[in-house]
Design a protein around this motif. Sequence first.
Motif, PDB file in Angstrom:
ATOM      1  N   ILE A  69       0.845  -1.122   0.076  1.00 46.47           N
ATOM      2  CA  ILE A  69      -0.041  -0.136  -0.021  1.00 46.47           C
ATOM      3  C   ILE A  69       0.914   1.365   0.100  1.00 46.47           C
ATOM      4  O   ILE A  69       1.765   1.190   0.886  1.00 46.47           O
ATOM      5  N   GLN A  70       0.603   2.209  -0.917  1.00 45.66           N
ATOM      6  CA  GLN A  70       1.524   3.252  -0.983  1.00 45.66           C
ATOM      7  C   GLN A  70       1.038   4.417  -0.031  1.00 45.66           C
ATOM      8  O   GLN A  70      -0.032   4.482   0.694  1.00 45.66           O
ATOM      9  N   ASP A  71       2.169   4.592   1.048  1.00 46.53           N
ATOM     10  CA  ASP A  71       2.039   5.577   1.840  1.00 46.53           C
ATOM     11  C   ASP A  71       1.892   7.011   1.594  1.00 46.53           C
ATOM     12  O   ASP A  71       2.952   7.755   1.127  1.00 46.53           O
ATOM     13  N   LEU A  72       0.704   7.383   1.655  1.00 48.24           N
ATOM     14  CA  LEU A  72       0.592   8.778   0.990  1.00 48.24           C
ATOM     15  C   LEU A  72       0.892   9.842   2.224  1.00 48.24           C
ATOM     16  O   LEU A  72       0.399   9.519   3.241  1.00 48.24           O
ATOM     17  N   PRO A  73       1.488  11.133   1.911  1.00 46.21           N
ATOM     18  CA  PRO A  73       1.502  11.991   2.953  1.00 46.21           C
ATOM     19  C   PRO A  73       0.092  12.477   3.448  1.00 46.21           C
ATOM     20  O   PRO A  73      -0.948  12.516   2.755  1.00 46.21           O
ATOM     21  N   ALA A  74       0.335  13.055   4.794  1.00 44.51           N
ATOM     22  CA  ALA A  74      -1.062  13.470   5.282  1.00 44.51           C
ATOM     23  C   ALA A  74      -1.601  14.894   4.689  1.00 44.51           C
ATOM     24  O   ALA A  74      -0.867  15.713   4.273  1.00 44.51           O
ATOM     25  N   GLU A  75      -2.805  15.015   4.720  1.00 42.36           N
ATOM     26  CA  GLU A  75      -3.403  16.162   3.886  1.00 42.36           C
ATOM     27  C   GLU A  75      -3.748  17.414   4.998  1.00 42.36           C
ATOM     28  O   GLU A  75      -4.198  16.995   6.259  1.00 42.36           O
ATOM     29  N   PRO A  76      -3.404  18.639   4.753  1.00 40.72           N
ATOM     30  CA  PRO A  76      -3.595  19.423   5.737  1.00 40.72           C
ATOM     31  C   PRO A  76      -5.071  19.716   6.127  1.00 40.72           C
ATOM     32  O   PRO A  76      -5.958  19.301   5.368  1.00 40.72           O
ATOM     33  N   VAL A  77      -5.322  20.312   7.321  1.00 38.72           N
ATOM     34  CA  VAL A  77      -6.736  19.996   7.626  1.00 38.72           C
ATOM     35  C   VAL A  77      -6.603  21.785   8.299  1.00 38.72           C
ATOM     36  O   VAL A  77      -5.877  22.329   9.085  1.00 38.72           O
TER      37      VAL A  77
END
Length: 79
Positions: A69-77
Motif C-alpha cells: 500500500i502506497q504511504d501517502l502524505p497527510a493532508e492539511p486540515v
Amino acid sequence: MDVKTASLFRNGRSQALRIPREFELPGSSVSIRRLPNGHLEISPLGETGLLAAFKDEPPLPEEHWMEAIQDLPAEPVDP
C-alpha cells in the motif's frame, strides 16, 4: 421442506426438545440463537460454514496475500 412435530419437555430447570430421528444432528452439542422473527435456529457445532468449505484448500502464495500500500502524505486540515 420436510415438516414434523417434535415434543417439548422439562429436564430440571431447562426445556428440552426431542428431535425426530430423521432430523438427528451429529455430535453432542449445538448452537442455538433466536432470529428476529422469534424463531430458533439450531445448528450442529463443529466444522461448518466457510471455514469447513476451505479447510482442505492449499494456502495462497505469499505474493497474493496483500499488495504493498502506497504511504501517502497527510493532508492539511483547516483549523
